[in-house]
Write an enzyme that holds these catalytic residues in place. Structure first.
Site, PDB file in Angstrom:
ATOM      1  N   ASP A 198    -109.096 -28.785  15.400  1.00 44.42           N
ATOM      2  CA  ASP A 198    -109.671 -29.688  14.396  1.00 44.42           C
ATOM      3  C   ASP A 198    -110.334 -30.829  15.128  1.00 44.42           C
ATOM      4  O   ASP A 198    -110.416 -30.818  16.364  1.00 44.42           O
ATOM      5  CB  ASP A 198    -108.588 -30.182  13.422  1.00 44.42           C
ATOM      6  CG  ASP A 198    -109.165 -30.451  12.037  1.00 44.42           C
ATOM      7  OD1 ASP A 198    -110.171 -31.184  11.940  1.00 44.42           O
ATOM      8  OD2 ASP A 198    -108.625 -29.921  11.060  1.00 44.42           O
ATOM      9  N   HIS A 268    -115.324 -30.090  11.400  1.00 39.90           N
ATOM     10  CA  HIS A 268    -113.990 -30.407  11.949  1.00 39.90           C
ATOM     11  C   HIS A 268    -113.941 -29.999  13.422  1.00 39.90           C
ATOM     12  O   HIS A 268    -112.925 -29.510  13.905  1.00 39.90           O
ATOM     13  CB  HIS A 268    -112.893 -29.668  11.174  1.00 39.90           C
ATOM     14  CG  HIS A 268    -112.542 -30.316   9.864  1.00 39.90           C
ATOM     15  ND1 HIS A 268    -111.666 -31.367   9.761  1.00 39.90           N
ATOM     16  CD2 HIS A 268    -112.952 -30.046   8.607  1.00 39.90           C
ATOM     17  CE1 HIS A 268    -111.550 -31.721   8.490  1.00 39.90           C
ATOM     18  NE2 HIS A 268    -112.327 -30.939   7.773  1.00 39.90           N
ATOM     19  N   GLU A 329    -115.169 -28.921   4.321  1.00 40.09           N
ATOM     20  CA  GLU A 329    -115.551 -30.332   4.468  1.00 40.09           C
ATOM     21  C   GLU A 329    -116.645 -30.570   5.506  1.00 40.09           C
ATOM     22  O   GLU A 329    -116.574 -31.537   6.268  1.00 40.09           O
ATOM     23  CB  GLU A 329    -114.310 -31.165   4.850  1.00 40.09           C
ATOM     24  CG  GLU A 329    -113.238 -31.134   3.796  1.00 40.09           C
ATOM     25  CD  GLU A 329    -112.013 -31.954   4.169  1.00 40.09           C
ATOM     26  OE1 GLU A 329    -111.597 -32.758   3.333  1.00 40.09           O
ATOM     27  OE2 GLU A 329    -111.478 -31.775   5.273  1.00 40.09           O
ATOM     28  N   TYR A 421     -99.641 -28.744  -0.987  1.00 36.29           N
ATOM     29  CA  TYR A 421     -99.959 -29.520   0.211  1.00 36.29           C
ATOM     30  C   TYR A 421     -98.704 -30.291   0.609  1.00 36.29           C
ATOM     31  O   TYR A 421     -98.361 -31.307   0.015  1.00 36.29           O
ATOM     32  CB  TYR A 421    -101.160 -30.439  -0.048  1.00 36.29           C
ATOM     33  CG  TYR A 421    -102.453 -29.809   0.431  1.00 36.29           C
ATOM     34  CD1 TYR A 421    -102.723 -28.480   0.136  1.00 36.29           C
ATOM     35  CD2 TYR A 421    -103.377 -30.523   1.181  1.00 36.29           C
ATOM     36  CE1 TYR A 421    -103.891 -27.874   0.589  1.00 36.29           C
ATOM     37  CE2 TYR A 421    -104.552 -29.925   1.630  1.00 36.29           C
ATOM     38  CZ  TYR A 421    -104.792 -28.606   1.338  1.00 36.29           C
ATOM     39  OH  TYR A 421    -105.943 -28.007   1.784  1.00 36.29           O
TER      40      TYR A 421
HETATM   41  C1  ACM Z   1    -108.440 -28.867   3.855  1.00 33.61           C
HETATM   42  O1  ACM Z   1    -107.423 -29.391   3.369  1.00 33.61           O
HETATM   43  N1  ACM Z   1    -109.434 -29.624   4.290  1.00 33.61           N
HETATM   44  C2  ACM Z   1    -108.596 -27.432   3.930  1.00 33.61           C
END
Ligand code: ACM
Length: 762
Positions: A198, A268, A329, A421
Site C-alpha cells: 500500500d 495506493h 480509491e 471493517y
Molecule cells: C478499501 O477499504 N479502500 C478497500
C-alpha cells in the site's frame, strides 16, 4: 463530547453464570453453528488410553489433532492406522475419509457415541470436523474429558470465507500472522487476504526489484494516536523475505487456508513509487508523506513490464487461484495532467480516465489469466467497465457487489457499511482505543446478511463469500490487532459458514461466546471484553431505577462505583440488582467494569440517573428563525477558552454550517444563542458528533459527556452552543469537524441533526 440516549437503555435480568452455558445452547457452544446437530444420550470419555485411529495417520489434520491433545490436554495418545475391520476394546477416535463420498465440499460428519468418536470427511472436511470436535473439549486441562454424544452433519454456506490483514500500514511478523491464521482455521475461515502493498509500505521481497523493500519497506514517520494529526517522526520498516512468505503459505495450506496476496494497483502505490519514481507519470522523488495514498502508476509499457515481473514472482510464491490487484480509491488527477495518458486515451479510443483504469486492470487480468490465475479487485474496478473474469470485492457498500452480480461476476461481500471493517470502532465509548472513525458494532457484524435481497435467485449465486477486513492505520501492536478482530471474527465465522436460519444473536452472544472467550484466554489472545451494559454511556430521567449489569464471560466479575469514578477491582463487586431511589433534583451515577478471570477488563460503562423535574418553557414568542451568533477571536484547543476570547463580530445565522465564516477566518470560536422549540412534553436526548469542540446547554444546563438527557415541557427553551474550529496545518488532516454537529432525539423519534433555521429561533 458524547451524550447518549436514555431511551436506548436496556435493563437486563440477572443471569447466574455457571458452566452449563454450552449445554443450554442448541449448538452446544459451537462456532460457527453447524448445519445439523442432534444430541443423543450419554457421554464419551476421552482419556490417556483413548486411541486415535486415522485412515491416513500422516495427514496434517491428524497431526494437528494430536498436537491439540498434547498441548491442551497434556496427553500423548497413540495414533494408529484405521482399519474398519479391527474393533478396539477401549475408547477410540476414528478420523477417516471413508464414508465421505456423499458429503459436499468441505463438509463433514461427526458422530460421538459412548465409546467411539468418528469424524468423517476428506481434506478440509476432515479438518473442520476435527475443529468442531476440539471445540467440544472442556477448556480446563483435566486429564479426562467428557464429550456429549451427538451427530453433527455440517457444511459451509459460502465457499469463500475470508479475513484480510493489512500489513502495509503496520507490519506484523510471521509469528504474529500465524496467530491470525490459527484463529481463522479454528473458526473455519479459508481465505487469508494478505494486503502486502500500500501507500505506506511495500512488505514483500521481490528479487528483481530490491528497492521495493529497501526503499518502499520503510516509512519515515507514523501518524497515530488521539493526536493523530501529528506524526511521530520515527522511521518504521518491515517486510517478508520470500522464504518467510513460503513458510506462511505452507502454514496456512496445512490448515486449509488459501492465501490471497494483494498487490495494489494502479493507486495506493506510493511505496513502490518511492522506490521506482520513473513509474509515475511525472517522476517526483520528493514524496515523503507517509499518509499519501494517491500515488498512481503511469500506464506505460515500462509499468506493465514492472508489474508483470512483480506478479510473476508473486505467482511463484502463492499458489492461490486468486490474485488481488487492488483497484480502489485511485485519484486519477495525475493521469488527467499527463500528456502521455491523454494521448493514450485518444489512441485507445477510451472515454476517460476511468476507462483508462479499466484498460489497466484488463491488461493485468489478461496477463494473470494467461498464467491460469484470476483477479479480485475492490469495487472501483467497476468504473469504466469490469475486466471480463474479475471477482469483485464489494467494500464501499453493497452496490458494487450487486452491480457485479447482475453482470454475472463473482462477488465477495465485505462492505464497510455493515460491520465487516474490523478497523472501525467497536462502540461509541470515548474510551475505545483510537480506531478508524466509523463504528462496526458486534451485533451489526453478526446480523449482516451477505446475499442482497434485490438480486434474483440466479444473481445470488454470484455471491461466493464474505470477508472481514482489518486495516491497520490505528493498529500498531498485536494486542490492538487481536482487540480489533476479537470477538468480531466469531461473528464473521458464523456469517460465512452457517445457514442464516441457524443464526440467533441472543444465544450466540449470551451462551455460545462464553466458552470461546475462555478459549482465547487459554491461548493467550487479547480480545475486547463485552461491557456490562450494551449501551455504554447513558442518562436516564426518573425517580427509581434498578441496575442489573451482566457479563456472559464465565467467572468474570463486575465491579461498580457510585461516585463517578471509573471502577477498579477494589470497588464494589456486583452481586445482586442495585435499587436507586433518587431524591428530587438529584443525580446518581452508576459505573461498571467487567474483569475476566484472566484479568482482562471491559471498558467502563456509565449510567447517570437524574430525578429532574420537567422544565417549563420560556415566555419567548418572537418566533424569529435562526440563532444569534458571536464570533470570538483565537486559535482554540478547548471550549473553555472561548469565555476569555475577544469578540469579533456577531449577527443572526440560519445555519450551523461554518463554511462562510471559514472563508475569512481560518480559526475561530462561535457562540450561538437562542431558543429551541420542542413540540411535546418529554425526555429529550442530545448528543454531538465531534471530538471536544462543541458544547451545548439547554436552559443553562450543560449537557456534558454522558449527560445528554433533559426533561422538557412543550414550548421554547433557551439553547446555547459553543464551538470552535481551526484550519489544519499544511499536509495534516483536520483536527476538528468543520461545523458543529448536534443531534436531538425527541420522545418517540430517531436522531435528528439540528440545523439552525429548523427548530432554532432568536
Ligand atoms: C478499501 O477499504 N479502500 C478497500
Amino acid at each position: 463530547m458524547r451524550i447518549t440516549n436514555a431511551a436506548l437503555f436496556l435493563l437486563f435480568p440477572v443471569l447466574l453464570m455457571n458452566t452449563a452455558y454450552a449445554q443450554d445452547d442448541p449448538n452446544l457452544g459451537i462456532i460457527p453453528a453447524p448445519a445439523s446437530l442432534v444430541k443423543s444420550s450419554g457421554t464419551f470419555t476421552f482419556s490417556k488410553s483413548t486411541i486415535i485411529k486415522a485412515s491416513q495417520p500422516n495427514d496434517k489434520a491428524v497431526a494437528l489433532f494430536k498436537d491439540f491433545i498434547l498441548i491442551n490436554r497434556g496427553l500423548n495418545n497413540k495414533v494408529i492406522k484405521y482399519s474398519p475391520k479391527t474393533k478396539g476394546s477401549g475408547t477410540q477416535v476414528v478420523l477417516t475419509a471413508r464414508g465421505s463420498e456423499a458429503l459436499p465440499a468441505e463438509g463433514y460428519k461427526l458422530i460421538i457415541a459412548p465409546r467411539k468418536i468418528t469424524v468423517i470427511g476428506k481434506g478440509a472436511g476432515l479438518f473442520y470436523g476435527i475443529q468442531t470436535l476440539i471445540q467440544l473439549f472442556p477448556i480446563d486441562k483435566v486429564a479426562t474429558a467428557n464429550l456429549p454424544c451427538l451427530i453433527i452433519t455440517d457444511e459451509p454456506r459460502f465457499g469463500y470465507r475470508g479475513m484480510m490483514l493489512d500489513v502495509s500500514r503496520h507490519f506484523f511478523n510471521v509469528a504474529q500472522v500465524k496467530k491470525v491464521i490459527d484463529l481463522m482455521a479454528f473458526y473455519k475461515l479459508n481465505n487469508f487476504h494478505w494486503h502486502l502493498v500500500d501507500g505506506v509500505g511495500w512488505r514483500i521481497q521481490i528479487k528483481k526489484y530490491p528497492k521495493l523493500t529497501e526503499v518502499g519497506g520503510t516509512r519515515l514517520q507514523t501518524m497515530f494516536g488521539s493526536n493523530r494529526d501529528w506524526p511521530d517522526g520515527l522511521p518504521y520498516t518491515g517486510f517478508y523475505t520470500q522464504d518467510e512468505i513460503r513458510d506462511v503459505v505452507k502454514y496456512a495450506a496445512d490448515r486449509f487456508i488459501n492465501v490471497v496476496p494483494e498487490i495494489e494497483m494502479p493507486a495506493h502505490s506510493d511505496a513502490a513509487l518511492r522506490a521506482y519514481p520513473e513509474l509515475m507519470c511525472t517522476p517526483d522523488t520528493s514524496i515523503k508523506n507517509p499518509a499519501r495514498t494517491t500515488g498512481i502508476y503511469c500506464p506505460t509499457e515500462e509499468t506493465f513490464t514492472f508489474l508483470e515481473n512483480v506478479l510473476t514472482e508473486v505467482m511463484d510464491l502463492f499458489p492461490s487461484k486468486y490474485i488481488h490487484i487492488g483497484g480502489d480509491e485511485a485519484n486519477k488527477q495525475p493521469w488527467k495532467e499527463s500528456a502521455f495518458c491523454q494521448s493514450l486515451i485518444k489512441q485507445l479510443n477510451l472515454k476517460d480516465e476511468n476507462a483508462l483504469q479499466s484498460y489497466f486492470i484488463q491488461r493485468i487480468e489478461k496477463f494473470l489469466n494467461s498464467k491460469g490465475r484470476s483477479i479480485i479487485g475492490w469495487d472501483e474496478i467497476l468504473e469504466g467497465g469490469l475486466a471480463p473474469n474479475a471477482t469483485v470485492m464489494s467494500w464501499t457498500g453493497e452496490a458494487g457487489g450487486i452491480a457485479a452480480a447482475q453482470q454475472k461476476h463473482n462477488v465477495i461481500m465485505t462492505p464497510q457499511t455493515t460491520g465487516l471493517y474490523f478497523d472501525h470502532y467497536q462502540s461509541r465509548s470515548p474510551l475505545e482505543p483510537v480506531s478508524f472513525g466509523r463504528y462496526a458494532i458486534f451485533s451489526e457484524t453478526y446480523n449482516y446478511e451477505p446475499v442482497p435481497k434485490v438480486l434474483t435467485a440466479e444473481e445470488k449465486k454470484y455471491i461466493i463469500g464474505v470477508q472481514g477486513n482489518l486495516w491497520t492505520e490505528y493498529v500498531p501492536s498485536v494486542a490492538k490487532l487481536q482487540y480489533q478482530i476479537l470477538p468480531r471474527l466469531f461473528a464473521l465465522s458464523e456469517i460465512a459458514w452457517s445457514k442464516p436460519e441457524k443464526k440467533d444473536y441472543k444465544t450466540f452472544f449470551e451462551l455460545r461466546l462464553a466458552k470461546h472467550f475462555e478459549r482465547l484466554d487459554a491461548m493467550h489472545y487479547n480480545y475486547r471484553v463485552p461491557t456490562a451494559f450494551d449501551v455504554i454511556d447513558t442518562m436516564m430521567i426518573g425517580a427509581q431505577f434498578t441496575m442489573e449489569p451482566k457479563t456472559f464471560i464465565p467467572g468474570a466479575r463486575i465491579f461498580y462505583t457510585l461516585n463517578g469514578r471509573d471502577p477498579l477491582d477494589t470497588d464494589l463487586p456486583y452481586e445482586a440488582p442495585v435499587v436507586f431511589n433518587i431524591p428530587p433534583g438529584e443525580k446518581r451515577t452508576f459505573k461498571t467494569l467487567v474483569i475476566t478471570p484472566s484479568g482482562r477488563r471491559s471498558l467502563p460503562t456509565s449510567a447517570v440517573m437524574f430525578n429532574q423535574a420537567p422544565i417549563t418553557a420560556t415566555a419567548y414568542t418572537a418566533n424569529n428563525p435562526g440563532l444569534k451568533f458571536t464570533l470570538v477571536k483565537g486559535n482554540f484547543t478547548s471550549i473553555d477558552e472561548l469565555d476569555y476570547a475577544p469578540a469579533d463580530t456577531s449577527g443572526i445565522t440560519k445555519t450551523l454550517e461554518t463554511t462562510e465564516f471559514r472563508k475569512t477566518r481560518p480559526n475561530s470560536g462561535i457562540i450561538y444563542e437562542g431558543y429551541i422549540s420542542v413540540l411535546t412534553d418529554g425526555i429529550y436526548n442530545f448528543y454531538t458528533a465531534t471530538y471536544n469542540d462543541t458544547q451545548l446547554s439547554i436552559d443553562n444546563i450543560k449537557l456534558n459527556e454522558n449527560e445528554g438527557a433533559i426533561s422538557l415541557l412543550k414550548g421554547y427553551h433557551k439553547i446555547k452552543i459553543k464551538y470552535f474550529y481551526n484550519a489544519p496545518a499544511v499536509g495534516v488532516r483536520r483536527r476538528n469537524t468543520p461545523s458543529p454537529r448536534i443531534y436531538m432525539i425527541a420522545p418517540g423519534t430517531v436522531d435528528k441533526r439540528l440545523v439552525a433555521a429548523d427548530v432554532l429561533f432568536n
